[in-house]
Write an enzyme that holds these catalytic residues in place. Sequence first.
Site, PDB file in Angstrom:
ATOM      1  N   ASP A  10       0.870  -1.180   0.000  1.00  0.00           N
ATOM      2  CA  ASP A  10       0.000   0.000   0.000  1.00  0.00           C
ATOM      3  C   ASP A  10       0.906   1.230   0.000  1.00  0.00           C
ATOM      4  O   ASP A  10       1.662   1.454   0.949  1.00  0.00           O
ATOM      5  CB  ASP A  10      -0.866  -0.051   1.264  1.00  0.00           C
ATOM      6  N   ASN A  24      -6.009  12.750 -11.121  1.00  0.00           N
ATOM      7  CA  ASN A  24      -6.694  13.198 -12.337  1.00  0.00           C
ATOM      8  C   ASN A  24      -6.365  14.682 -12.513  1.00  0.00           C
ATOM      9  O   ASN A  24      -5.743  15.290 -11.643  1.00  0.00           O
ATOM     10  CB  ASN A  24      -8.198  12.932 -12.273  1.00  0.00           C
ATOM     11  N   GLY A  32      -9.573   5.013  -6.341  1.00  0.00           N
ATOM     12  CA  GLY A  32      -8.330   4.255  -6.439  1.00  0.00           C
ATOM     13  C   GLY A  32      -7.249   4.779  -5.516  1.00  0.00           C
ATOM     14  O   GLY A  32      -7.500   5.188  -4.374  1.00  0.00           O
ATOM     15  N   ASP A  34      -5.593   7.491  -5.652  1.00  0.00           N
ATOM     16  CA  ASP A  34      -5.790   8.924  -5.378  1.00  0.00           C
ATOM     17  C   ASP A  34      -6.638   9.102  -4.108  1.00  0.00           C
ATOM     18  O   ASP A  34      -6.261   9.842  -3.173  1.00  0.00           O
ATOM     19  CB  ASP A  34      -6.483   9.548  -6.598  1.00  0.00           C
ATOM     20  N   SER A 117      -2.114   4.710 -14.390  1.00  0.00           N
ATOM     21  CA  SER A 117      -3.044   4.507 -15.525  1.00  0.00           C
ATOM     22  C   SER A 117      -3.567   3.084 -15.698  1.00  0.00           C
ATOM     23  O   SER A 117      -4.401   2.857 -16.583  1.00  0.00           O
ATOM     24  CB  SER A 117      -2.451   4.966 -16.869  1.00  0.00           C
ATOM     25  N   THR A 118      -3.107   2.110 -14.921  1.00  0.00           N
ATOM     26  CA  THR A 118      -3.548   0.723 -15.184  1.00  0.00           C
ATOM     27  C   THR A 118      -4.768   0.324 -14.353  1.00  0.00           C
ATOM     28  O   THR A 118      -5.191  -0.822 -14.406  1.00  0.00           O
ATOM     29  CB  THR A 118      -2.412  -0.294 -14.952  1.00  0.00           C
ATOM     30  N   GLY A 119      -5.337   1.268 -13.596  1.00  0.00           N
ATOM     31  CA  GLY A 119      -6.576   1.010 -12.867  1.00  0.00           C
ATOM     32  C   GLY A 119      -7.763   1.449 -13.702  1.00  0.00           C
ATOM     33  O   GLY A 119      -7.966   0.950 -14.813  1.00  0.00           O
ATOM     34  N   VAL A 120      -8.500   2.438 -13.208  1.00  0.00           N
ATOM     35  CA  VAL A 120      -9.708   2.871 -13.926  1.00  0.00           C
ATOM     36  C   VAL A 120      -9.383   3.515 -15.281  1.00  0.00           C
ATOM     37  O   VAL A 120     -10.261   3.616 -16.134  1.00  0.00           O
ATOM     38  CB  VAL A 120     -10.590   3.836 -13.090  1.00  0.00           C
ATOM     39  N   TYR A 121      -8.135   3.908 -15.509  1.00  0.00           N
ATOM     40  CA  TYR A 121      -7.761   4.478 -16.805  1.00  0.00           C
ATOM     41  C   TYR A 121      -7.440   3.413 -17.856  1.00  0.00           C
ATOM     42  O   TYR A 121      -7.227   3.744 -19.036  1.00  0.00           O
ATOM     43  CB  TYR A 121      -6.603   5.466 -16.650  1.00  0.00           C
TER      44      TYR A 121
HETATM   45  P1  ADP Z   1      -5.522   5.302 -12.753  1.00  0.00           P
HETATM   46  O1  ADP Z   1      -6.725   6.223 -12.767  1.00  0.00           O
HETATM   47  O2  ADP Z   1      -4.232   6.056 -13.065  1.00  0.00           O
HETATM   48  O3  ADP Z   1      -5.722   4.085 -13.586  1.00  0.00           O
HETATM   49  P2  ADP Z   1      -6.056   3.864 -10.227  1.00  0.00           P
HETATM   50  O4  ADP Z   1      -5.940   4.422  -8.853  1.00  0.00           O
HETATM   51  O5  ADP Z   1      -7.405   3.448 -10.696  1.00  0.00           O
HETATM   52  O6  ADP Z   1      -5.350   4.925 -11.209  1.00  0.00           O
HETATM   53  O7  ADP Z   1      -5.116   2.576 -10.352  1.00  0.00           O
HETATM   54  C1  ADP Z   1      -3.718   2.648 -10.462  1.00  0.00           C
HETATM   55  C2  ADP Z   1      -3.088   1.472  -9.725  1.00  0.00           C
HETATM   56  O8  ADP Z   1      -3.027   1.797  -8.323  1.00  0.00           O
HETATM   57  C3  ADP Z   1      -3.864   0.157  -9.804  1.00  0.00           C
HETATM   58  O9  ADP Z   1      -2.932  -0.904 -10.010  1.00  0.00           O
HETATM   59  C4  ADP Z   1      -4.497   0.045  -8.417  1.00  0.00           C
HETATM   60  O10 ADP Z   1      -4.711  -1.297  -8.050  1.00  0.00           O
HETATM   61  C5  ADP Z   1      -3.419   0.669  -7.579  1.00  0.00           C
HETATM   62  N1  ADP Z   1      -3.750   1.086  -6.213  1.00  0.00           N
HETATM   63  C6  ADP Z   1      -4.947   1.378  -5.659  1.00  0.00           C
HETATM   64  N2  ADP Z   1      -4.801   1.714  -4.360  1.00  0.00           N
HETATM   65  C7  ADP Z   1      -3.464   1.630  -4.081  1.00  0.00           C
HETATM   66  C8  ADP Z   1      -2.652   1.818  -2.917  1.00  0.00           C
HETATM   67  N3  ADP Z   1      -3.181   2.194  -1.750  1.00  0.00           N
HETATM   68  N4  ADP Z   1      -1.304   1.612  -3.026  1.00  0.00           N
HETATM   69  C9  ADP Z   1      -0.752   1.257  -4.199  1.00  0.00           C
HETATM   70  N5  ADP Z   1      -1.453   1.056  -5.329  1.00  0.00           N
HETATM   71  C10 ADP Z   1      -2.793   1.239  -5.271  1.00  0.00           C
END
Ligand code: ADP
Length: 169
Positions: A10, A24, A32, A34, A117-121
């Site tokens: 984390d 964003n 996520g 952020d 960028s590999t989450g919701v983006y």
């Molecule tokens: P984006 O909008 O840039 O895609 P996200 O937050 O949706 O960003 O996802 C980016 C990455 O961060 C994903 O792999 C997600 O699983 C990861 N993530 C979410 N919470 C945490 C955290 N507390 N620590 C590290 N990585 C995280």
Amino acid sequence: MGKIEIIQGDITKQAVDAIVNAANCSLLGGGGVDGAIHRAAGPELLAECRTLHGCETGKAKITKGYRLPAKHVIHTPGPVWHGGGRGEDELLASCYRSCLELAAANGCKTVDFPSISTGVYHFPLDRASRIAVREIDAFLKEHPEIERVRMVCFDGRTKASYEEALSEL
Ligand code: ADP
């Protein structure tokens, strides 16, 4: 030994000079990583972010870490994946470079990144991980003052992708 490390964890728990926030363009918080960073840092982080008036995709802005164990947060809006024809690769590379430039300019020697960028983006993970480690490696060769850069991966699939990309360097 290389200066790039891949760990699972984390990012809000890491006591480093700077953690990167996959933000964003508003810089006013989101879901996520952020959301997790803003929750852990407390409302002072949002107050400072309001003074920054947003950030363009691929660029970065730095704040203090407030209640986080990290000293600074470097906020970078990654590109939303639209299929690869809208400059996504170059914008993602620019995120990593811009963050590391700000880190170096602010005396940060240890920097932790999430998988931008590999989450919701929805940027394809293996493509993103190759771009990330290539840009970090290139930057570190030019900036020996940065001691360590880690990719802090939230899940095992993400960690495996960055490990594979690092092994291919
Ligand atoms: P984006 O909008 O840039 O895609 P996200 O937050 O949706 O960003 O996802 C980016 C990455 O961060 C994903 O792999 C997600 O699983 C990861 N993530 C979410 N919470 C945490 C955290 N507390 N620590 C590290 N990585 C995280």
